[in-house]
Design an enzyme around this catalytic site. Structure first.
Site, PDB file in Angstrom:
ATOM      1  N   HIS A   1       8.566   2.999   9.045  1.00 58.53           N
ATOM      2  CA  HIS A   1       8.378   2.090  10.179  1.00 58.53           C
ATOM      3  C   HIS A   1       7.116   2.514  10.937  1.00 58.53           C
ATOM      4  O   HIS A   1       6.941   3.710  11.215  1.00 58.53           O
ATOM      5  CB  HIS A   1       9.604   2.162  11.099  1.00 58.53           C
TER       6      HIS A   1
ATOM      7  N   ASP B   1      16.417  -0.309  12.493  1.00 50.63           N
ATOM      8  CA  ASP B   1      15.503   0.829  12.704  1.00 50.63           C
ATOM      9  C   ASP B   1      16.150   1.953  13.516  1.00 50.63           C
ATOM     10  O   ASP B   1      15.487   2.610  14.333  1.00 50.63           O
ATOM     11  CB  ASP B   1      14.204   0.360  13.401  1.00 50.63           C
TER      12      ASP B   1
ATOM     13  N   SER C   1       0.839  -1.212   0.000  1.00 45.18           N
ATOM     14  CA  SER C   1       0.000   0.000   0.000  1.00 45.18           C
ATOM     15  C   SER C   1       0.872   1.260   0.000  1.00 45.18           C
ATOM     16  O   SER C   1       0.497   2.280  -0.594  1.00 45.18           O
ATOM     17  CB  SER C   1      -0.981   0.001   1.171  1.00 45.18           C
TER      18      SER C   1
ATOM     19  N   ARG D   1      23.379 -13.110   3.919  1.00 46.92           N
ATOM     20  CA  ARG D   1      22.650 -11.862   3.676  1.00 46.92           C
ATOM     21  C   ARG D   1      23.439 -10.911   2.775  1.00 46.92           C
ATOM     22  O   ARG D   1      22.865 -10.205   1.955  1.00 46.92           O
ATOM     23  CB  ARG D   1      22.343 -11.162   5.000  1.00 46.92           C
TER      24      ARG D   1
ATOM     25  N   MET E   1      10.604  -6.960   4.498  1.00 51.47           N
ATOM     26  CA  MET E   1      10.776  -7.610   5.791  1.00 51.47           C
ATOM     27  C   MET E   1      12.087  -8.383   5.897  1.00 51.47           C
ATOM     28  O   MET E   1      12.107  -9.547   6.304  1.00 51.47           O
ATOM     29  CB  MET E   1       9.573  -8.525   6.070  1.00 51.47           C
TER      30      MET E   1
ATOM     31  N   THR F   1      -2.539   5.310   7.468  1.00 49.55           N
ATOM     32  CA  THR F   1      -2.994   6.522   6.776  1.00 49.55           C
ATOM     33  C   THR F   1      -1.898   7.592   6.816  1.00 49.55           C
ATOM     34  O   THR F   1      -1.647   8.290   5.832  1.00 49.55           O
ATOM     35  CB  THR F   1      -4.270   7.070   7.471  1.00 49.55           C
ATOM     36  N   GLN F   2      -1.231   7.705   7.948  1.00 48.85           N
ATOM     37  CA  GLN F   2      -0.147   8.690   8.070  1.00 48.85           C
ATOM     38  C   GLN F   2       1.115   8.242   7.340  1.00 48.85           C
ATOM     39  O   GLN F   2       1.841   9.061   6.782  1.00 48.85           O
ATOM     40  CB  GLN F   2       0.159   8.967   9.550  1.00 48.85           C
TER      41      GLN F   2
HETATM   42  C1  GAR Z   1       3.778  -0.884   6.776  1.00 50.32           C
HETATM   43  O1  GAR Z   1       2.985  -0.664   7.906  1.00 50.32           O
HETATM   44  C2  GAR Z   1       5.226  -0.587   7.082  1.00 50.32           C
HETATM   45  O2  GAR Z   1       5.395   0.497   7.952  1.00 50.32           O
HETATM   46  C3  GAR Z   1       5.642  -1.871   7.735  1.00 50.32           C
HETATM   47  O3  GAR Z   1       5.041  -2.881   6.959  1.00 50.32           O
HETATM   48  C4  GAR Z   1       3.835  -2.376   6.420  1.00 50.32           C
HETATM   49  C5  GAR Z   1       3.852  -2.603   4.936  1.00 50.32           C
HETATM   50  O4  GAR Z   1       2.609  -2.265   4.386  1.00 50.32           O
HETATM   51  N1  GAR Z   1       7.076  -2.008   7.769  1.00 50.32           N
HETATM   52  C6  GAR Z   1       7.730  -2.579   8.767  1.00 50.32           C
HETATM   53  O5  GAR Z   1       7.162  -3.049   9.738  1.00 50.32           O
HETATM   54  C7  GAR Z   1       9.226  -2.617   8.591  1.00 50.32           C
HETATM   55  N2  GAR Z   1       9.842  -3.040   9.806  1.00 50.32           N
HETATM   56  P1  GAR Z   1       2.442  -2.093   2.826  1.00 50.32           P
HETATM   57  O6  GAR Z   1       3.040  -3.346   2.176  1.00 50.32           O
HETATM   58  O7  GAR Z   1       0.948  -2.039   2.619  1.00 50.32           O
HETATM   59  O8  GAR Z   1       3.147  -0.844   2.406  1.00 50.32           O
END
Ligand code: GAR
Length: 216
Positions: A112, A148, A15, A68, A93, A175-176
């Site tokens: 994050h 992070d 998203s 990695r 991830m 949303t933010q």
């Molecule tokens: C988001 O909430 C992002 O902040 C989080 O994963 C989600 C991905 O949503 N990221 C983390 O937790 C990274 N540690 P999306 O695939 O709909 O953008």
């Protein structure tokens, strides 16, 4: 204005990727998504990219669990192939290594879903609820070699309501996220982000605190 070539790294629904694409399409973001790369074959984010004829690359992490750096070297190869200038982690991830960071110093951003340095890592909306914080939010930061921990570019704050569940809080934070990620990329595109040690200054304009107060 020159368009910044983005490489967006994803693992799931995408998203945040979608909002970046939308903001580019409607002229609010001087960027171009040059490539979307996923470590997961079934990431919906790859489909989103294909819908816009954006190169969608699946780079499986299978076999790279203990390697990695090798995986990140492949990533760097792909990013360079597409001429990427700024790497945006958007729900990617994986822990990244110095191989990627050294190839793109202060040019890897992450979003994050918490107010760092509180709640790094995973499942952070649940952790915030369980801890009983009254405010949470999201953070866009440059990625450094820690988890992070890199210099913070923009944060947005949301209240935690008594009735919140993990889902409702995650939704309010998301949303933010959608607002501040594009904003941070646009500030980069305008050449207005200046990293001084741990602090990221925003040149010629409002500070991030002026722009992003508390969002209901
Ligand atoms: C988001 O909430 C992002 O902040 C989080 O994963 C989600 C991905 O949503 N990221 C983390 O937790 C990274 N540690 P999306 O695939 O709909 O953008």
């Amino acid at each position: 204005m020159k368009k910044v070539k983005l490489g967006v790294l994803v693992s799931g629904r995408g998203s945040n990727l979608q909002t970046i694409i939308d903001n580019i399409e409607n002229g609010n973001l001087a960027a171009e998504v040059a490539v979307v790369i996923s470590d997961q074959a079934d990431a919906y984010a790859l489909e989103r990219a294909r819908k816009y004829d954006i190169a969608a690359v699946q780079l499986s992490a299978k076999g790279y669990r203990a390697k990695r750096e090798e995986y990140d070297a492949l990533l760097v190869g792909e990013l360079r192939k597409y001429g990427v200038e700024l790497v945006c982690l958007a729900g990617f991830m994986r822990i990244i290594t110095p191989v990627l960071i050294k190839a793109y110093p202060n040019r890897v951003m992450n979003i994050h879903p918490a107010l760092l340095p509180a709640f790094p890592g995973l499942h952070v909306q649940k952790a915030a609820l369980e801890h009983g914080v009254k405010f949470s939010g999201c953070t866009v930061h440059f990625v450094d070699e820690g988890m992070d921990t890199g210099p913070i570019i923009i944060q947005a704050v949301v209240p935690v309501l008594d009735a919140d569940t993990e889902d409702s809080l995650s939704g309010r934070i998301l949303t933010q996220e959608h607002k501040i990620y594009s904003r941070a990329i646009q500030l980069y595109a305008e050449g207005r982000l200046k990293v001084e040690g741990r602090r990221v200054m925003i040149r010629d304009g409002k500070t991030s605190a002026d722009e992003f107060l508390i969002n209901p």
